[in-house]
Design a protein around this motif. Structure first.
Motif, PDB file in Angstrom:
ATOM      1  N   ILE A  21      40.888  59.645  35.933  1.00 20.19           N
ATOM      2  CA  ILE A  21      42.207  60.129  35.529  1.00 20.19           C
ATOM      3  C   ILE A  21      42.004  61.030  34.318  1.00 20.19           C
ATOM      4  O   ILE A  21      41.435  60.607  33.314  1.00 20.19           O
ATOM      5  CB  ILE A  21      43.149  58.956  35.170  1.00 20.19           C
ATOM      6  N   ASP A  34      40.591  62.815  39.945  1.00 17.40           N
ATOM      7  CA  ASP A  34      41.503  62.406  41.005  1.00 17.40           C
ATOM      8  C   ASP A  34      42.962  62.609  40.622  1.00 17.40           C
ATOM      9  O   ASP A  34      43.762  63.086  41.416  1.00 17.40           O
ATOM     10  CB  ASP A  34      41.271  60.938  41.367  1.00 17.40           C
ATOM     11  N   TRP A  79      36.808  56.440  40.232  1.00 13.24           N
ATOM     12  CA  TRP A  79      37.876  57.435  40.176  1.00 13.24           C
ATOM     13  C   TRP A  79      38.044  57.898  38.735  1.00 13.24           C
ATOM     14  O   TRP A  79      37.637  57.201  37.806  1.00 13.24           O
ATOM     15  CB  TRP A  79      39.185  56.842  40.689  1.00 13.24           C
ATOM     16  N   LEU A  84      47.235  56.574  41.688  1.00 13.45           N
ATOM     17  CA  LEU A  84      45.844  56.326  42.058  1.00 13.45           C
ATOM     18  C   LEU A  84      45.753  55.135  43.002  1.00 13.45           C
ATOM     19  O   LEU A  84      44.964  55.154  43.958  1.00 13.45           O
ATOM     20  CB  LEU A  84      45.015  56.083  40.789  1.00 13.45           C
TER      21      LEU A  84
END
Lengths: 185, 190
Positions: free
Chosen positions: B110, B138, B108, B158
């Motif tokens: 950020i 994400d 993922w 998340l």
């Protein structure tokens, strides 16, 4: 105990007189601005001028602090290369300037100072001034395949290849003026 | 695990609650793995500009993201979260993309700070106008820089996303075209 002296060996006027005596007719222009001494020399003599300033035992300009460049687009010789020199023994500081036209090269100072290598690469990268006899004249800050020299005055801040979808666009996908900082007029 | 179970609980759970003999908990493997993954997010340690200072402050004892299982790793091959903290230049863009590709699935991203999200104040020849152009993001954290509370909020967001999506059902995000590292990588505008 080590005695440290912060006194300068020469006053600005004495320094300019000393430099003028050493370089003689090579100097085309000189000035003292707020106690900073600067001399301008023709570009074909820049290497011998800096060599004599470095090797002169009285001046002893042993350190090349920085190489910078200025773009004066209205002048015939539009690029100015500025060498900032330092004398550690005499606590002296001075600048040597030279002018070149677009595409004209300047002698590399790498035989005198190794530190000139990356500084000249930066000048070449951002301003597009080539240096003769440079051991490795590549771009240093920008990508190696980049086509332009961004510190030239005519260069648009966003670059010629700015992605069009990051602009403010109207219905016809036409780029509108930059309104990021507001209307200054 | 005894407790109050409502009428919607599966029969086996109701049986377990009734008898008190069986300490069991039923769940799906996906939920179990997602719970574990969400509480053990290991971001990669790298910063590109001033946002990295806030990022470091978030990991330091004052804000202490370790308590969420966020433990900084020093290699992309041990990480599952990339926090892009700071201005991404065009020259750095291929490196960021390569680091993303080196991370194992599932992973993922950020995007921290307005520079990372959209270039911020740097509408210039050298700055990437948003990290979305090179890697899929994400969670976006706006701010200049975002405070550690904002980054913690993004981590919690998340975690919720991972639990909702399910780690076993994680699909690789569609990748934008690979950056060339040469300017903005588009045809010059006239």
């Amino acid at each position: 105990m080590i005695e440290t002296s912060y006194e300068q060996k020469y006053t600005p006027d004495e320094l300019l007189g000393k430099v003028s005596g050493l370089l003689g007719s090579s100097i085309t222009r000189s000035e003292i601005y707020r106690d900073d001494v600067a001399v301008e020399v023709p570009s074909d003599r820049i290497f011998s001028v800096l060599n004599s300033l470095k090797s002169d035992p009285d001046l002893d300009m042993a350190m090349l602090v920085d190489i910078t460049s200025v773009h004066w687009p209205d002048d015939e010789l539009e690029f100015e290369v500025v060498y900032h020199l330092r004398s550690m023994s005499g606590n002296l500081f001075m600048a040597v300037k030279t002018r070149v036209a677009d595409g004209q090269s300047v002698a590399s100072m790498t035989p005198l100072w190794k530190s000139a290598d990356w500084q000249e690469r930066e000048v070449y990268d951002m301003m597009g001034i080539p240096f003769e006899n440079h051991p490795d004249l590549r771009r240093i800050l920008l990508p190696e395949d980049y086509q332009w020299h961004p510190l030239r005055k005519g260069f648009p801040l966003e670059g010629p290849d700015f992605p069009i979808d990051a602009h403010q666009t109207d219905a016809h996908n036409k780029v509108e003026p930059d309104d990021f900082w507001g209307d200054a007029s | 695990m005894n407790g109050d179970y409502d009428s919607g609980s599966p029969p086996l759970v109701k049986l377990a609650a009734k008898t008190g003999a069986l300490d069991i908990l039923t769940t799906t493997v996906d939920k179990l793995f997602s719970w574990g993954q969400a509480n053990a997010l290991w971001p990669m340690t790298f910063g590109l500009a001033c946002c990295a200072i806030e990022y470091m402050a978030s990991a330091a004892p004052m804000y202490d993201t370790d308590r969420f299982g966020v433990i900084l790793r020093s290699s992309p091959r041990q990480s599952d979260v990339m926090v892009v903290a700071g201005t991404v230049t065009n020259k750095m863009a291929p490196v960021v993309r390569q680091l993303y590709e080196q991370m194992p699935d599932p992973k993922w991203v950020i995007a921290m700070g307005i520079c990372t999200i959209a270039g911020g104040p740097f509408r210039t020849y050298s700055t990437l106008q948003g990290v979305d152009r090179i890697i899929p993001v994400d969670v976006h954290v706006p701010g200049c820089p975002p405070r550690p509370e904002a980054l913690i909020d993004a981590i919690l967001l998340l975690q919720r996303q991972i639990k909702q999506e399910g780690v076993l059902r994680w699909q690789p995000r569609p990748l934008p075209p690979r950056p060339t590292g040469v300017g903005h990588g588009v045809e010059p505008v006239q």
